[in-house]
Scaffold this motif. Structure first.
Motif, PDB file in Angstrom:
ATOM      1  N   LYS A 108       0.770  -1.131   0.042  1.00 43.36           N
ATOM      2  CA  LYS A 108      -0.009   0.156  -0.057  1.00 43.36           C
ATOM      3  C   LYS A 108       0.835   1.410  -0.178  1.00 43.36           C
ATOM      4  O   LYS A 108       0.492   2.122  -0.587  1.00 43.36           O
ATOM      5  CB  LYS A 108      -0.875  -0.026   1.279  1.00 43.36           C
ATOM      6  CG  LYS A 108      -2.326  -0.284   0.975  1.00 43.36           C
ATOM      7  CD  LYS A 108      -3.120  -0.277   2.378  1.00 43.36           C
ATOM      8  CE  LYS A 108      -4.061  -1.176   2.348  1.00 43.36           C
ATOM      9  NZ  LYS A 108      -4.358  -1.578   3.977  1.00 43.36           N
ATOM     10  N   VAL A 130       3.955   0.764  -3.664  1.00 39.21           N
ATOM     11  CA  VAL A 130       3.595   0.659  -5.041  1.00 39.21           C
ATOM     12  C   VAL A 130       3.127   1.961  -5.638  1.00 39.21           C
ATOM     13  O   VAL A 130       3.525   2.489  -6.453  1.00 39.21           O
ATOM     14  CB  VAL A 130       2.637  -0.608  -5.355  1.00 39.21           C
ATOM     15  CG1 VAL A 130       2.358  -0.452  -6.882  1.00 39.21           C
ATOM     16  CG2 VAL A 130       3.112  -1.872  -4.942  1.00 39.21           C
ATOM     17  N   PRO A 131       2.003   2.513  -4.860  1.00 40.76           N
ATOM     18  CA  PRO A 131       1.549   3.855  -5.401  1.00 40.76           C
ATOM     19  C   PRO A 131       2.562   4.862  -5.428  1.00 40.76           C
ATOM     20  O   PRO A 131       2.542   5.672  -6.517  1.00 40.76           O
ATOM     21  CB  PRO A 131       0.530   3.930  -4.492  1.00 40.76           C
ATOM     22  CG  PRO A 131       0.237   3.111  -3.665  1.00 40.76           C
ATOM     23  CD  PRO A 131       1.212   2.131  -3.791  1.00 40.76           C
ATOM     24  N   TYR A 134       4.895   3.950  -8.173  1.00 38.39           N
ATOM     25  CA  TYR A 134       4.011   4.292  -9.598  1.00 38.39           C
ATOM     26  C   TYR A 134       3.945   5.512  -9.985  1.00 38.39           C
ATOM     27  O   TYR A 134       4.181   6.115 -11.203  1.00 38.39           O
ATOM     28  CB  TYR A 134       2.561   3.669  -9.486  1.00 38.39           C
ATOM     29  CG  TYR A 134       1.664   3.917 -10.825  1.00 38.39           C
ATOM     30  CD1 TYR A 134       1.985   3.279 -11.901  1.00 38.39           C
ATOM     31  CD2 TYR A 134       0.573   4.738 -10.647  1.00 38.39           C
ATOM     32  CE1 TYR A 134       1.031   3.506 -12.916  1.00 38.39           C
ATOM     33  CE2 TYR A 134      -0.237   4.873 -11.370  1.00 38.39           C
ATOM     34  CZ  TYR A 134      -0.181   4.242 -12.711  1.00 38.39           C
ATOM     35  OH  TYR A 134      -0.829   4.284 -13.840  1.00 38.39           O
ATOM     36  N   TYR A 158      -2.680  -4.979  -8.010  1.00 39.23           N
ATOM     37  CA  TYR A 158      -1.925  -3.747  -8.603  1.00 39.23           C
ATOM     38  C   TYR A 158      -1.512  -3.969  -9.977  1.00 39.23           C
ATOM     39  O   TYR A 158      -0.583  -3.493 -10.672  1.00 39.23           O
ATOM     40  CB  TYR A 158      -0.506  -3.169  -7.800  1.00 39.23           C
ATOM     41  CG  TYR A 158      -0.722  -3.033  -6.398  1.00 39.23           C
ATOM     42  CD1 TYR A 158      -1.172  -1.800  -5.768  1.00 39.23           C
ATOM     43  CD2 TYR A 158      -0.628  -4.102  -5.333  1.00 39.23           C
ATOM     44  CE1 TYR A 158      -1.514  -1.617  -4.553  1.00 39.23           C
ATOM     45  CE2 TYR A 158      -0.950  -3.997  -3.890  1.00 39.23           C
ATOM     46  CZ  TYR A 158      -1.107  -2.471  -3.481  1.00 39.23           C
ATOM     47  OH  TYR A 158      -1.639  -2.343  -2.300  1.00 39.23           O
ATOM     48  N   GLN A 181      -1.584  -1.210 -12.580  1.00 40.09           N
ATOM     49  CA  GLN A 181      -0.323  -0.202 -12.804  1.00 40.09           C
ATOM     50  C   GLN A 181       0.735  -0.814 -12.937  1.00 40.09           C
ATOM     51  O   GLN A 181       1.633  -0.163 -13.711  1.00 40.09           O
ATOM     52  CB  GLN A 181      -0.488   0.276 -11.088  1.00 40.09           C
ATOM     53  CG  GLN A 181      -1.583   1.312 -10.660  1.00 40.09           C
ATOM     54  CD  GLN A 181      -1.666   1.008  -9.323  1.00 40.09           C
ATOM     55  OE1 GLN A 181      -1.939  -0.078  -8.714  1.00 40.09           O
ATOM     56  NE2 GLN A 181      -1.699   2.234  -8.382  1.00 40.09           N
TER      57      GLN A 181
END
Length: 1815
Positions: free
Chosen positions: A616, A619-620, A623, A666, A669
């Motif tokens: 959580k 990755v965001p 990305y 994910y 993404q």
């Protein structure tokens, strides 16, 4: 003694509580338990049953069909794979059948060696785990094995080159037969040949005999070590059934002696002790097995042993003996733990149980730990490193943590505080790691252990230090070890909730609040480490962009420690840590080589532990950054990318290495990022992106455990339900491991296929077009596409089904099926989809051809293609080398943390999970089997093309992959060899040098893999060997290139090294086939295959006969082709030599060489090149051995010949029934009749100990092969040799060549040439003597070194070869030889006397002395004639000694004659003659041994001789004055006085004693003692080389005698002599007594300690000598005293202390003023002497404990200091003592200070630093 079978077998339930699938048809012997924990465990039973049934049926069929190869070997190999995969998962009946079948196979008499090794390996594997089969289940005959060992170890033909055996074969075979039933030993030694079959049940039969033998030899002969090994095994197998007590002092004395420790003031070691010492391992096993029992004697001696050697362990001591001492420390605790395990925890089995009375009690264990802990603590800081100490501590802590751990911690805390001694820190930490498990688990013995853990962890943190690499690594290991053992959970809240806690638990609960702190501080340290090692700091952007080796190690240590800590954290601590890592990684931008890798590793560790929360965060973020930075399309084409983009890509690619299910959220993404970045122009960029793709594929498709926590289920329960402190140091429970497996779901699999379709497919299409030439791609683009393809392939290795295709048939004919079995590894391959593996294969092959044809210099793409081909062939989800290194590291970790005491796999949970994972990987590696298909064939051919291409690096990489592939598929080598040999054909014009070299490398193979040039198979060798020889004519071959020359050398060397004789006869005996039939019919499990019909078996036998005929044909055609090759015109010499070398390998003992080859070798005896001549000499010697005619033998009864009855008990030595073997000059066979009626026994050892059961001698002359044959009577082969050797020209040339010198000064008597001549005279008797006679006469007269050597070789050959000649011929021969030998012996020179010695010794070895009477009479004529000077005399004695020593006990008459002759001559003047006489005397008395039950010898005896000598030495012993050596070195005319005669005699006697110290079996102590007082008088005191020979010898002789082993009854005699000498008037003698005493006591320590009177005597002697009037003697006495106190021979008791203090208080007389002229003060007054004695005594006590401060020490030092101002020599002594005290205690002064009071410290400081110290 058998343990009853346990009813119902007490196996625990199936792991995981899974119900078994119905009852099994059989009870497996012992399967690998880890298999039951695999996620697909329920399918394995069915799978293994099918495999086992196939193996049984096919192996049985193969053996019945007489097909050893390929069928037999193929299925035995399958059986060993089966054992690796499933353990011994077969019934007991099958187990026994397998062993019996293999035992039969191994002992097939004509089996070729390489096959036998294969069978033996498997047999050993089946015989391990001896508790599985009791003696009732399996009994094997020992005889076949014994015969085989005899054949291989004592091979009669190997030295002639008729058989080649590999180097390591035998230990291999012997190792494991020991366990089963009977073992058998052969001791070859000159005195006895004890050959017994040792059966445990009749132990007394051999035990008394052998232990008697062992006790009676004193000088460590070679075989004594084997005896120790035997006793050790006997003791271990029968603990408590043998009473060792009578032998204990002897055993310990010998063990102490074999440590070779330097002792005493004069260091001279007997050289043989260095070579023949005991193997520490055997000694340790023996000691361990004797411990325990009611008498406690062994423990007492063991304590004594460690007391006496403790000071050697101090770190300041170093020497070649140190390794042995460390080994002793390391092995002993290990061995005791094993014994405790056996007595207390092991499942009972049929092995002999230990009786209750002899089991180790808790008290025994405590005593043992206490006696060994002191040396172990000293050894922690040893110069050799602390490894041994750490291993010892690990085992000791298992037994008695409360005695072991506190002292280790005492050393650790200060070491953690100090900054200046890093070595101390690494040593203590590695020891604490060893005891970690015992420390953390506490237990009833040491409950306060766990409280030390947190303080240790917090103090270890500063060790994470970027500047000190080794400290950093050990700290990581330390923190990692502790956090694996302990859940890092904060339990302080429990204190409020529960009130049933013990004090210690409360303390622990409150301490655990520090865990969070600890984790965060550790992270800060790591961040510091990372920041200091970024690339810009460590080195500017240079070429080396990789990490250095050290950095990669730090990276590994850091990431594994960090991931362990996070795995063991509670959720709360984890979240804090996660946030911290995240912030650190996003707030910096790292370069991607060094620091970036470390940070990414830390992030990966965090994400792995808790994927949902972590992904959580990460990755965001990544990305976002990446998408933003790649918004603009220009970025795609930049050569250098933005640092931030690279770093985020790197981070993202690492954090996707987690549980695949969590990644699916994910996927959009991640796919977007891949689309943006896979085609970046920047290489660094797209490689990171490919990594991302690779990790995504792996995470979703592999099977792996997702957590390694130390408790199943983690720690996230509230404290009220779960109390973590109970789990500190808890082992995993194998039956409830609760592994969380990641098994790919259908969703993940379809995601993986989606990735492959979207990213792999387009690349393949592009490459396809490029390969077809339709599309131009730049090199960079090709490289990029290949990188993507490669990453897809290794990411989805286990998803893609293996390559399909037709198998390649007809490589080998076989009558049994050679089918492969498929293993299930958790994935069903979906065959409806397109198989990407095959798509990749076809595209890559096309592309490869395109590149090789158009742009061969694109090496980078070629490298990648080679990698891809290798992975296509072999990659199924894990690489072999990675698996091997993980297996290794798993074993290391297991060793460092295991609990050997309780056993039963009590490992930590993480380790157990790791082991199950390794089991899964092992299955994936063996999944496919090795069937060889067309597509493999194509790819291997591509690899061959690459291996012979133009660029050396490409060739090199391709060859490595090529070798790996060759090893992987069955029989593919036979398919490839012709293709490789194409490149070597001499008639091809189009081969480049590169191809030629590549092909040679392909033949050579790498160091571990196959060597194509030397496959053990006729079909292959017939092709490769001739091709190698004739490749010399290829136009690509140039001997100017050193690399090519070196290659041919390596090839020839490798073939010679690896070649083992290949079999010609593959018949399988009947009993073997019978067992095979049982195996084929065995049920449970069985497959439905019809049994063999008799017709089939007949056909099998027919094929096998054809195969034998084939082999023979191949053999002969190979010899002929090689001869054709060698005889080609203009073949370079190098290849001629290679060819002849290969031919010489083809000599065999079961087949005569073809005639053409015999002719070739005989001709080449006169070749111009010395190399060829040498090979030809060996070959012809071998050929002559092949042509030897057999001689008939008869069985005789020795008792009838002697006319004596058979004795009832064994009596060794000279008995009436062996008297007829003695040499007796009255009954020598001098006429033909006497000669033919004599019964000659050649073997020297027959009859001495007892007679062989079946005694054979050669039959009479009439029955032997005919001698004196004419040429017509000979076979063709013999005629060839006969013709050449009867040709005078040929012989002349040969002799000329043989008498050339080869390497000046380094030539020796050559056994090969000797064998050649021996063979010629043996096969053709005296046919060639007429031709040789003139040459011999000429050579003997020429005193040059090489001619003398040549004639010595021929004469030795003549004497040995005349073994079976008739009496007339032998008589003639000696008429010729006697004058020759006389001339030769008078012509000897320094260079040649060795060769003549060898010649005569060789001639006499294993020959009946009555046959050689001419020789012995000749040698004894008059050895010391004095003609030709002293040198010739010494040489003649040397030669004579060589002959007589070989005869040992059979020539007493000659020995008496010789002794009688020598005695008057013992007063020789010349040193060299004296030395030689000394050596000869040793051999004369060699047979006078005191073995158990030995008859008195009829050879000369030492006592009588010594008595005569002492008589002559009277004039010396009676006088008291100093003996000076004033004899001139020439024999003066007239009679010298008796005294001078005596001195000369003494010199010779010294030489004799020195020579026999190392050689004879036992020392004649009584006799030597009579000479001792005399030596004491002569030996000098100082070490000074300018002394004359007499004094030096006396000193050396004393040193050697003092090291001798004494028997208990000799001790009083020795002490009596010493006491007597101590009263002697010469102070030299008194001084020397002391040095003698030091060594003697140490080398016989336990024998003295066992005799209380002796200890008292020695103590009294030393105390008397302390008061000697001579200063030197007093000082030596003090040194001796401190030495004996230090090895705990004497103890420091109050009586001794009081005695010295009394002496110290002696009043000194007042000084009188005296007139200057008097000289009265030189002799010290008696009072001064006594006072000095007291001071010396106290000083000795102080110096006797150099490394610690006992309680009595401070007071003694105070007493001493009072004498600082006494008159000399007292003052000097006090100063010396104090300065020595200061020197030895300086290192640990902080510790030692504690023993003194403050006042004492003040006085001491004053003393040690006061001006008097410098005075």
């Amino acid at each position: 003694m058998e343990a009853p079978e346990r009813a119902g077998g007490g196996e625990p339930p199936e792991p995981g509580g899974r119900p078994g699938l119905g009852p099994r048809a059989f009870v497996p012997q012992k399967e690998i338990v880890y298999n039951k924990l695999l996620p697909y465990a329920e399918r394995l039973d069915a799978e293994s049953d099918v495999q086992l049934a196939q193996i049984k049926s096919n192996l049985g069929r193969a053996v019945q069909l007489q097909e050893l190869w390929p069928g037999g070997l193929f299925w035995t190999r399958k059986l060993s794979t089966y054992i690796r995969l499933y353990g011994r998962k077969f019934s007991k009946e099958d187990h026994v059948l397998f062993i019996k079948l293999l035992y039969e196979l191994v002992s097939i008499p004509k089996l070729e060696i390489s096959m036998m090794q294969g069978f033996a390996r498997l047999l050993i594997n089946l015989l391990k785990k001896k508790e599985l089969l009791s003696r009732d289940d399996l009994e094997l005959p020992w005889r076949p094995l014994y015969d085989m060992v005899e054949k291989i170890l004592y091979s009669k033909t190997e030295h002639l080159g008729l058989n080649s055996f590999p180097k390591n074969i035998v230990p291999f075979i012997l190792r494991d037969y020991k366990n089963h039933k009977r073992s058998l030993y052969r001791y070859h030694s000159s005195v006895e040949n004890v050959l017994k079959t040792l059966v445990k049940s009749c132990r007394p039969l051999w035990f008394d005999e052998l232990i008697g033998l062992w006790v009676s030899v004193q000088n460590l002969p070679q075989w004594e070590g084997q005896l120790v090994n035997l006793f050790a095994r006997l003791a271990t197998d029968n603990i408590g059934y043998i009473d060792w007590d009578p032998y204990v002092p002897k055993i310990f004395t010998r063990i102490l002696r074999s440590l070779n420790l330097p002792v005493g003031s004069s260091q001279v070691l007997v050289p043989r002790f260095l070579t023949n010492a005991y193997d520490i391992g055997h000694a340790v096993i023996w000691i361990t097995a004797m411990m325990g029992g009611p008498s406690k004697l062994v423990q007492k001696h063991l304590a004594g042993l460690f007391n006496s050697i403790t000071s050697f362990y101090h770190p300041s001591n170093n020497g070649r003996w140190l390794n042995k001492l460390m080994k002793l420390l390391q092995r002993l605790p290990n061995s005791v733990v094993r014994r405790l395990h056996r007595e207390r925890y092991k499942k009972p089995s049929w092995l002999t149980p230990v009786p209750e009375s002899h089991k180790l009690t808790d008290q025994d264990v405590t005593d043992f730990v206490q006696c060994i802990i002191q040396p172990v603590l000293l050894a922690m800081f040893s110069k050799t490193g602390s490894l041994e100490a750490a291993q010892a501590l690990q085992n000791l802590a298992l037994m008695r943590p409360e005695l072991v751990i506190p002292p280790v911690l005492e050393r650790t805390y200060p070491a953690l505080e100090t900054l200046t001694e890093p070595h101390q820190l690494t040593a203590t930490l590695s020891c604490v790691i060893g005891v970690a498990r015992s420390l953390v688990s506490g237990g009833k013995w040491f409950p306060e252990g766990p409280t030390h853990m947190l303080p240790l962890l917090m103090r270890a943190l500063p060790g994470v230090d970027p500047n000190d690499f080794s400290k950093c690594m050990i700290t990581f290991q330390f923190i990692g070890t502790f956090s694996t053992l302990v859940p890092l959970v904060d339990c302080s809240s429990v204190l409020q909730e529960r009130n049933d806690l013990t004090e210690i638990e409360k303390e622990l609960c409150s301490a655990t609040a520090e865990f969070e702190d600890f984790v965060l501080q550790f992270m800060d340290r790591c961040f510091g480490l990372i920041e200091s090692s970024t690339l810009e700091q460590t080195r500017e952007e240079t070429e080396t962009e990789k990490m250095t080796h050290l950095e990669s190690l730090v990276e590994l240590g850091l990431s594994s420690t960090f991931s362990t800590i996070l795995t063991q954290c509670s959720k709360e601590i984890f979240m804090v840590a996660l946030q911290k890592v995240f912030n650190f990684s996003v707030s910096h931008i790292f370069e991607t080589r060094v620091a970036g890798r470390m940070v990414a590793d830390m992030c990966r560790a965090a994400v792995k532990c808790c994927p949902e929360e972590s992904l959580k965060l990460f990755v965001p973020h990544c990305y976002g950054v990446i998408t933003q930075l790649t918004m603009n399309d220009d970025v795609l084409n930049e050569e250098e990318l933005d640092k931030e983009l690279l770093w985020n890509l790197q981070l993202l690619s690492e954090i996707t290495r987690v549980d695949g299910k969590k990644l699916l959220l994910y996927r959009e993404q991640l796919v977007k990022i891949l689309q943006r970045t896979l085609h970046l122009t920047c290489k660094q960029g797209y490689i990171l992106s490919c990594n991302l793709l690779h990790h995504l594929l792996r995470s979703t498709t592999l099977i792996y455990p997702t957590e390694y926590c130390s408790v199943p289920g983690g720690f996230n329960k509230p404290p009220s339900e779960y109390f973590p402190i109970k789990d500190w140091g808890k082992p995993g429970d194998l039956w409830n491991l609760g592994i969380q497996w990641h098994v790919p779901s259908s969703e993940e699999v379809s995601f993986a296929f989606y990735l492959l379709d979207s990213f792999l497919q387009p690349e393949l299409i592009k490459l396809q077009c490029c390969g077809d030439g339709e599309l131009e791609m730049s090199r960079d683009d090709i490289l990029q596409s290949l990188t993507i393809v490669h990453n897809c392939l290794i990411g989805s290795g286990n998803l893609l089904p293996p390559l399909k295709g037709e198998p390649v048939t007809n490589l080998v004919p076989s009558m049994v099926s050679l089918e492969e079995t498929k293993l299930y590894t958790g994935l069903e391959h979906d065959l409806s989809r397109e198989n990407h593996r095959e798509a990749i294969a076809s595209v890559i092959r096309k592309l490869l051809n395109h590149i090789l044809d158009n742009s061969e210099d694109d090496t980078k793409s070629l490298f990648l293609i080679i990698k891809i081909i290798g992975d296509l062939l072999q990659f199924q989800g894990s690489h072999k080398h990675e698996f091997d290194s993980r297996w290794k590291s798993f074993n290391l970790v297991k060793k460092s943390m295991e609990n050997r005491l309780h056993g039963k796999k009590q490992h930590i949970r993480a380790l157990l999970i790791d082991r199950v994972m390794l089991q899964h990987e092992l299955r994936t590696l063996t999944v496919e089997g090795c069937e060889y298909k067309r597509i493999h064939q194509d790819m291997i051919r591509d690899l061959l093309r690459l291996s012979t291409s133009s660029y050396s690096q490409v060739r090199n990489k391709a060859q490595q992959t090529f070798f790996a592939a060759l090893g992987a598929y069955n029989f593919c080598c036979r398919d490839i060899i012709p293709l490789v040999l194409e490149f070597l054909r001499p008639d091809r014009q189009d081969v480049t040098q590169q191809q030629f070299k590549g092909a040679l490398y392909c033949l050579l193979g790498n160091h571990s893999g196959v060597c194509l040039a030397n496959l053990h198979d006729w079909d292959c060798i017939v092709q490769t060997w001739p091709a190698l020889v004739s490749s010399g004519l290829s136009q690509a071959m140039s001997l100017e290139k050193p690399s090519i020359v070196r290659l041919f050398d390596d090839l020839a060397e490798k073939i010679h090294r690896q070649y083992e004789t290949i079999g010609l006869d593959f018949t399988i005996p009947k009993p073997c086939a019978a067992i095979a039939e049982l195996l084929e019919q065995s049920k449970n499990p069985s497959i439905s295959q019809t049994l063999l019909s008799p017709e089939k078996i007949k056909e099998g036998q027919k094929r096998q006969q054809e195969k034998n005929a084939d082999a023979l044909r191949n053999y002969e055609s190979l010899v002929n082709t090689l001869l054709d090759g060698v005889e080609q015109r203009n073949l370079p010499w190098k290849f001629e030599h290679i060819g002849i070398g290969l031919l010489s390998l083809l000599l065999r003992d079961d087949r005569v060489l073809p005639l053409r080859a015999i002719r070739f070798f005989v001709e080449n005896l006169n070749h111009d090149a010395i190399v060829v001549r040498k090979m030809a000499i060996s070959a012809v010697a071998g050929i002559l051995k092949q042509l030897k005619r057999t001689h008939k033998k008869l069985t005789i009864n020795p008792y009838e010949i002697s006319g004596c009855p058979k004795p009832t008990k064994i009596l060794a030595g000279d008995r009436p029934d062996n008297h007829w073997l003695h040499y007796d000059s009255k009954n020598i066979p001098r006429t033909k009749k006497e000669w033919e009626s004599s019964c000659f026994v050649e073997k020297t050892h027959w009859g001495y100990y007892n007679w062989p059961k079946n005694m054979v001698v050669y039959a009479g002359v009439e029955e032997q092969p005919k001698l004196g044959r004419s040429r017509e009577d000979m076979t063709e082969a013999e005629q060839i040799v006969y013709d050449r050797f009867s040709d005078p020209k040929f012989v002349e040339q040969l002799i000329t060549f043989l008498s050339l010198e080869d390497r000046k000064g380094r030539d020796k008597f050559s056994p090969r040439r000797f064998c050649l001549f021996k063979g010629i005279f043996r096969n053709f008797d005296d046919a060639f003597l007429p031709v040789l006679k003139p040459h011999l006469e000429r050579l003997v007269a020429d005193s040059h070194e090489s001619t003398q050597r040549c004639v010595a070789e021929i004469i030795a050959g003549l004497i040995r070869g005349s073994k079976h000649w008739t009496f007339e011929k032998v008589e003639k021969l000696w008429e010729l030889l006697c004058p020759l030998l006389r001339t030769a012996l008078s012509n000897m020179t320094v260079e040649t006397y060795n060769d003549w010695g060898t010649c005569i010794a060789t001639s006499c070895e294993s020959r009946d002395p009555r046959k050689l009477h001419w020789l012995f009479e000749l040698l004894l004529e008059s050895p010391l004639s004095g003609e030709g000077g002293s040198f010739v005399d010494a040489c003649r004695l040397y030669v004579l000694q060589g002959g007589l020593a070989q005869q040992e006990w059979r020539v007493p008459e000659l020995l008496h004659r010789l002794l009688k002759y020598l005695e008057p001559k013992l007063t020789q003047v010349y040193k060299n003659v004296r030395e030689r006489i000394g050596s000869v005397l040793t051999y004369i008395f060699m047979i006078d041994v005191s073995l158990p039950n030995t008859a008195p010898t009829t050879s000369p005896c030492i006592p009588e001789f010594t008595a005569r000598v002492l008589e002559k030495l009277k004039p010396l012993t009676d006088v008291d004055e100093e003996i000076q050596n004033h004899v001139m070195e020439e024999n003066g005319v007239g009679e010298e006085d008796e005294r001078t005669q005596g001195i000369k005699l003494l010199k010779t006697i010294l030489k004799w004693l020195m020579a026999s110290a190392g050689r004879s079996f036992s020392t004649a102590v009584k006799e030597q003692l009579q000479l001792l007082p005399l030596f004491f008088k002569i030996a000098p005191v100082e070490n000074d080389n300018s002394y004359d020979e007499l004094k030096r010898d006396a000193k050396l002789c004393l040193s050697l005698m003092s090291q001798g082993l004494l028997y208990p009854h000799q001790v009083p005699l020795v002490l009596q002599v010493l006491n007597q000498t101590a009263r002697s008037s010469s102070w030299h003698a008194r001084y020397t007594v002391l040095t003698y005493l030091q060594t003697m006591v140490f080398y016989n320590l336990f024998i003295f300690l066992n005799n209380e009177d002796a200890v008292k005597d020695i103590r009294w002697l030393i105390i008397c000598l302390l008061e000697d009037e001579q200063l030197e003697v007093r000082e030596m006495a003090a040194t001796t005293l401190s030495g004996l106190l230090q090895c705990n021979f004497l103890t420091m008791d109050s009586a001794m202390q009081i005695h010295f203090e009394q002496l110290c208080k002696t009043k000194l007389p007042k000084k009188r003023k005296r007139d200057p002229g008097s000289v009265g003060d030189t002799i010290p007054s008696a009072e001064l002497v006594r006072r000095h004695a007291g001071v010396l005594g106290l000083g000795a006590c102080v110096l006797s404990s150099p490394y610690d401060v006992p309680t009595w020490m401070p007071q003694l030092l105070m007493n001493l200091s009072a004498h600082l101002n006494d008159p000399q020599p007292i003052e000097m002594t006090v100063k010396k003592t104090l300065s020595n005290f200061r020197r030895t205690h300086h290192d640990n002064w902080q510790e030692h200070k504690q023993q003194f009071t403050d006042d004492q410290l003040l006085v001491l400081t004053d003393l040690l630093v006061s001006p008097c110290y410098y005075a």
